[in-house]
Design a protein around this motif. Structure first.
Motif: not given
Length: 330
Positions: A65-69, A239-249, A251-260
């Protein structure tokens, strides 16, 4: 042991909590448990003015929810509103496994009752309750609890190591409120997984489907992937790509790709949001994983064709849930 009322479903808003209190809270209830949700600063403070909690449990602070905060600083401040709203004799409980939660633990002024719960070794963190020697199985988990000078064993049918973090504050507060170790052990053993949260379903093709479609965020995905490793066979992630991560989106998808990619043999993304970042991370894993960006119907056809009894499929996020429904297993 107690007569407990809790909020349910989406009732974590001012209206939801107020209606729960007005319509369902009765004189015989001794404990009221309120989940508090927020998307901006001031909302948890408002919820606390309605529920007036004496105990606050801060389970985690993340980029969800970073994009909302608007900023992570606002997210931290919003979560801390719960702690600030507690009375002078209130109790604040923090997750020691979450770095941001620990930072807020250190912020609590001297004299207030604050406690830390932690999953890991006793000498890793100075905590008030520990869960250690965690064993994760396909059908549940077990671990030891260290609380003061006491050590006792817990067995749970919840799936995935991440559930230990969820159980610890309940165990700590149960003891604090007078429950015996035996009562706590029996209560934990009776807890069943919530719908759409790492729930195994056997498909008509013989494949094992794991329904984790309630939400898709970095922590939920990591937890589900960790559980996936206890299963042998071909591992597929929807996987549905993740939402509401704002400017971290990105990086978080990059890390998710590595782990997955380290854990799965094949991956389907339900849309192309941040697919470039996810695939870039997957390539970093140095493992040759098939990754597809496909429609709901295309994924359905592929699973009907290739998912056999030696296949485990993890469905992550609401769009992945649409695939499950089309396959008529939920």
């Amino acid at each position: 042991k107690f007569s407990v009322l809790k909020t349910s479903g989406p009732n974590n808003t001012p209206i939801g909590i107020a209606m729960t209190i007005l319509q369902r809270l009765k004189p015989h209830h001794s404990i009221f448990v309120a989940e508090m949700g927020a998307y901006k600063r001031g909302e948890i403070q408002e919820l606390c003015s309605i529920a007036r909690p004496k105990i606050g449990v801060l389970t985690a602070v993340s980029y969800q929810h970073l994009s909302l905060f608007g900023s992570f600083e606002d997210t931290m401040a919003a979560k801390y509103e719960l702690i600030e709203s507690l009375p002078k004799d209130g109790t604040a409980l923090f997750n020691g496994n979450n770095e941001n939660s620990r930072l807020l633990y250190e912020r609590v002024e001297k004299g207030k009752k604050k406690y830390l719960y932690y999953v890991g070794k006793e000498n890793d963190v100075k905590a008030d309750i520990f869960a250690t020697d965690v064993v994760v199985r396909r059908d549940g988990l077990e671990f030891d609890v260290i609380l003061g000078r006491r050590r006792f064993h817990i067995v749970s049918s919840l799936l995935g190591k991440h559930n230990v973090e969820d159980l610890l504050p309940g165990i700590f507060l149960g003891r604090k409120l007078g429950m015996s170790e035996r009562e706590i052990q029996d209560a934990v053993a009776s807890i069943r997984p919530l719908p759409m949260t790492i729930k195994p379903v056997r498909s008509r093709t013989g494949a094992l489907f794991i329904d984790d479609t309630f939400n898709a965020n970095p922590q939920a995905l990591a937890a589900a992937l960790e559980y996936l490793q206890v299963h042998r066979g071909k591992r597929i992630l929807i996987l549905q790509p993740m939402i509401e991560l704002d400017r971290e989106a990105a990086r978080e998808h990059y890390e998710a790709g590595k782990l997955s990619a380290r854990i799965c043999d094949e991956i389907f993304l339900t849309n192309d949001n941040f697919a470039v970042d996810f695939i870039k991370g997957a390539k970093e894993s140095q493992k040759n994983v098939k990754i597809h960006v496909s429609s709901i119907s295309e994924i359905e056809k592929e699973l009907l064709k290739s998912a056999d009894s030696d296949t485990i499929v993890l469905f992550e996020g609401k769009e992945a849930g649409l695939v499950l429904r089309r396959l008529r297993v939920i």
